[in-house]
Design a protein around this motif. Sequence first.
Motif, PDB file in Angstrom:
ATOM      1  N   THR B  53     -12.853 178.218  28.114  1.00  0.00           N
ATOM      2  CA  THR B  53     -13.801 178.706  27.108  1.00  0.00           C
ATOM      3  C   THR B  53     -13.553 180.179  26.791  1.00  0.00           C
ATOM      4  OG1 THR B  53     -15.405 179.165  28.849  1.00  0.00           O
ATOM      5  CG2 THR B  53     -15.597 177.051  27.749  1.00  0.00           C
ATOM      6  N   ARG B 120     -17.535 163.229  32.652  1.00  0.00           N
ATOM      7  CA  ARG B 120     -18.008 164.279  31.737  1.00  0.00           C
ATOM      8  C   ARG B 120     -19.118 165.100  32.377  1.00  0.00           C
ATOM      9  NH1 ARG B 120     -20.324 163.326  26.488  1.00  0.00           N
ATOM     10  NH2 ARG B 120     -18.867 164.477  25.229  1.00  0.00           N
ATOM     11  N   GLN B 121     -20.022 164.394  33.022  1.00  0.00           N
ATOM     12  CA  GLN B 121     -21.164 165.074  33.611  1.00  0.00           C
ATOM     13  C   GLN B 121     -20.704 166.017  34.733  1.00  0.00           C
ATOM     14  OE1 GLN B 121     -23.966 165.479  32.617  1.00  0.00           O
ATOM     15  NE2 GLN B 121     -25.026 166.340  34.385  1.00  0.00           N
ATOM     16  N   ARG B 124     -19.254 169.344  33.697  1.00  0.00           N
ATOM     17  CA  ARG B 124     -20.225 170.396  33.364  1.00  0.00           C
ATOM     18  C   ARG B 124     -20.719 171.133  34.613  1.00  0.00           C
ATOM     19  NH1 ARG B 124     -22.876 167.015  29.228  1.00  0.00           N
ATOM     20  NH2 ARG B 124     -21.586 167.352  27.393  1.00  0.00           N
ATOM     21  N   ASN B 272     -13.305 166.719  19.600  1.00  0.00           N
ATOM     22  CA  ASN B 272     -13.361 168.167  19.752  1.00  0.00           C
ATOM     23  C   ASN B 272     -12.187 168.718  20.571  1.00  0.00           C
ATOM     24  OD1 ASN B 272     -14.726 170.502  21.747  1.00  0.00           O
ATOM     25  ND2 ASN B 272     -14.976 170.780  19.556  1.00  0.00           N
ATOM     26  N   TYR B 662     -14.257 184.751  19.983  1.00  0.00           N
ATOM     27  CA  TYR B 662     -13.979 183.853  21.114  1.00  0.00           C
ATOM     28  C   TYR B 662     -12.686 183.053  20.947  1.00  0.00           C
ATOM     29  CZ  TYR B 662     -18.786 185.000  22.285  1.00  0.00           C
ATOM     30  OH  TYR B 662     -19.925 185.666  22.595  1.00  0.00           O
ATOM     31  N   ARG B 664     -12.153 180.351  19.481  1.00  0.00           N
ATOM     32  CA  ARG B 664     -12.347 178.905  19.574  1.00  0.00           C
ATOM     33  C   ARG B 664     -12.540 178.320  18.178  1.00  0.00           C
ATOM     34  NH1 ARG B 664     -13.822 175.624  23.674  1.00  0.00           N
ATOM     35  NH2 ARG B 664     -15.084 173.814  23.147  1.00  0.00           N
TER      36      ARG B 664
END
Lengths: 336, 741
Positions: B53, B120-121, B124, B272, B662, B664
């Motif tokens: 990120t 996925r969870q 995070r 994405n 950023y 992104r």
Amino acid sequence: MNPFAYQRVEAPDAALQAIAIHNAKFLGGGTNLVDLMKDGVESPSTLIDINHIGLNKVLVNANGATIGALVRNSDLANDPAIVAHYPLLSHALLSGASPQLRNMATTGGNLMQRTRCFYFMDTAFPACNKRVPGSGCAAIQGFNRIHAILGQTDEGATSAHTCIATNPSDMNVALAALDAKVEIQSAKGKRTLPLADFHRLPGTTPEVDTNLHPDELIVAVTLPPAKFAKNSWYLKVRDRQSYAFALVSVAAGLEMDGDTIRSAGLALGGVAHKPWRSPEAEHALAGKPATRETFQRAAELAVAGAKPYEHNAFKVELAKQSIVRALTQASKGAQA
Amino acid sequence: MIRNNQARPTPEGQLEHRYDGIAKVTGKAKYAAEFTEPFPKKDLVYAYIVHSTIPSGSIASIDQKEAERAFGVIAILTPFNVPKLTSAKPHNLSILQDTDVHYNGQPIAVVLASSLPFARQAARMLTIKYNQQPAKLNFMGRLDEARPPKQGGREQPGTQRGDLAASMAKATVTVDETYITPLQNHNPMEPHATIAWWEGEELNVYDGTQYISGVKMSLARILNLPLENVHVQCPYTGGGFGSKGTAWSHVTLAAMAAKVVQKPVKLVLERNQMFGPVGTRPTTVNKIKIGADASGKIVGIQHDAIMNTSVMDDFVEHSAGTSRMLYNSEANATTEKMVEMNLGMGTYMRAPGEATGTAVLEIAMDELAHKLKMDPVQLRLVNYAETDPSRNRPFSSKHLRECYTQAAENFGWSKRNAEPGQKTEGNKQIGYGMATATYPANRSAASAIVRILPNGRVFAGSGTQDIGTGMYTIMAQTAAAALGLDPTLVDVKLGDSALPKAPVSGGSQSTASVLPAVDAAARQAKLKLFQLAMQDTHSPLYNAKDTDIETKDGHIFLKSNPSTGESFTALLTRNGAAPIEAEGSAEPGPDKNSMTTQSFGAVFAEVAVDKDTHMVQVRRVVGTYDIGTLMNNKTGLNQLMGGIVWGVGFALHEEAVIDPVYGRTVNGNFADYHVPVNADIGDIDVSVLNIPDTKFNPLGSRGIGEIGITGAAAAVANAIYNATGKRVRNYPMTPDKIMQA
């Protein structure tokens, strides 16, 4: 997606009881909430499925219209009485999303639709006061083409108050121009909010989109008797012909007396944190001849005080041109 | 001429419907991510890539304790625990071999779990700390940092022909403007997907790819495996447009993860996640100067392009290439320079170079025509290149003139008002525009196998791919044509690395490469069939000469007396019922460098621009193309139409926006990264001249996957100018840009 509990309720009372669960949310069509949950933007503890509690009727009579909170956007847009008496609402609904989404999306859910600000939607961006209160606003220094020019809070990128997000709904813009009211129920009782007071400007709490309390349920939207059935227009300017949010949209309704405007309803979408109704513009239209000069003056008033950013400066002029166009079309008759 | 809007019977030898059409519309066609065998389905482990990120720096730490405890989690791979590879790490891949972060969205970890939601969870729950470094962003503000591209460490110079300054001095009319094309992402409908599993030291993958052999070679090289230990299958590819021509990081990561967990691993990118790690079309800024004399004859073209590149490696989007060869000019000079950015790699995207090149050059040509008060078609005819001006050699076959004439006729170009902004309908301003389309005809070595089966059917196989283009269909046709069979009797297999090798399905080359190989294999098989009959005392063709024999409709017979013969089935059944099998290969001829093989076309567009909202509706697009022989009307015209649709999106919609702070992609999803929807597309009328180019290959056919996008964007842009009198030089031409022009 975070783990969450799912509870289906069969009546409004049961829904109001269930919503007492900490961090529970109502589930209508799920077209916005479920997407946000998948992307980690929303993480309710419990979804209260209210799709089976009724509230799905449209009633139109001489006193106006009552639209149940769970009426689907498609059903509302195609309801013969709505088409006949409130074509502005029908056109606004049909210009939004796609047929598949409109088949699921509900009236109450559409009122609760959250912003499409890129920085709100993507959790990889660290700064968004709406998503993470106090984290700042990445849009101020970022790509702000779709953002607000009116009513925003801008105290700089690092301020906890700053938010330049817009309300993305088309339906809300028409409802604002039509002077709608939102009927709300909670365990404590009922109350009614004018649409203009339902959505908020960011103020100092940009994380709060509306004045609906967490324990309240929208039960209906009501409309006053139709004034603009013969002269209205919903104009949506967007980057492609369908399935795109508005750069600017205009809901224009005119009550005509020959060539003179008796009263007007005018609201803008895509320019503010809430549907931007302009009482000044409406006032300037009332009693005036339906001429280009009148419309131009209304347009100037509607965007007065606009403060654009690096990528959305075009919205000021585009909004003015769109207002003049929508009013011109409305003065000529109803949208087909 | 073949046109899509004419009702017509299917030509002899062509399949009326797509070979794989029914499998696709009934859901039987399995794409890479859909396989649940040969491994036990319950063993399948789901992988989710974690992306950076920040745009630049390094990973300081990854705390995975909480994620490890999450339900269903099997393993978490990070740069701190992943097995180190012994081979040299490709510098444009992110396969966890170091902690460097080169762009926002780079793969930095892989979570493996028993279901995708669990993976996925858990992703995070990772706490990732970075050491941030200043990032190279803000491309438009850093154009002065542009440097020549590097290839093998050497800087590539520009090109020059003639004395540009002297020639330009003779110009009476000059256009000198800058044109911009934005960053774009491929976005095939099928996201990138890999399933990998090991059997001992043998690695198997299902991969959504344009190049199974490339995936095989990449995996063998990076994982240090013998080539024969890697097996790649891809029976269907749901579009790729260049982004699946390369084995990106996720393919290797899936194989590495499968090794760690000792189970089959499925790794599918989310929409994405496709904005960055699997290639982009770079932004190009093109300063173009064209000088012409009063007759419209071009005396000089100068095209200086600056594009973004990744800090990881260079990729050149040759937007100046078209300006070197599309028209005659006394002098010509081009440069292409790069500005480094903390972004994912650039890569081939449908008509790399030509899509952007025609998009910008063809607006400049329109501006020149307007200044000369000359019809844009006439300007192109005045500067028509009979031979390739960039390489001073002939074209194998060029019929662009006929394309201009026929497309103009089909479009009704004569009704155009040369003065912009004159034609209105209510609130709409109507405009016409045109442009030239072009794309090279490429060809590589390819191999194929054909079997004649005792049941009367034929098998044709090649290690090529069908990326939605119709390869199954035209392979069946080609084998059938060589053997004299109805194409519905041919069974095709492709997308399996066990089959004879074929090139990447990119560069519009598969038709011209693979079909000659299928043809050669079928002819070999046919010859073997002849020999079997000639040596079989029970055959009516015993002792006949092969030159006297022919086949048709599953029968082998004497040319002079077709009643003397028998069916393939009878002959094979009598001879042990074994299939006849032959391999064939084909490659470009030795004269390949003596000529330029290139396709051309002319594309015309009509737009209606709203005078208040500035929204553009593309009402009609008409294109006529010189692409050699069209192999199949349905799949071929469909590709040309698809290319035009993309050209409309190039003109009006598409742009990946990078956040200036950023780094992104801010609009990395289908709600915000706009491509045309149905309502954006009006009538599209495509036609082809269908003139064989047999100097290029024996079938006379040139690939058509890419030419459709070329020229289309500029035709729309020029139509917007004709409608409004506003010249927009910055794609995409959204309402705000038109309003402000």
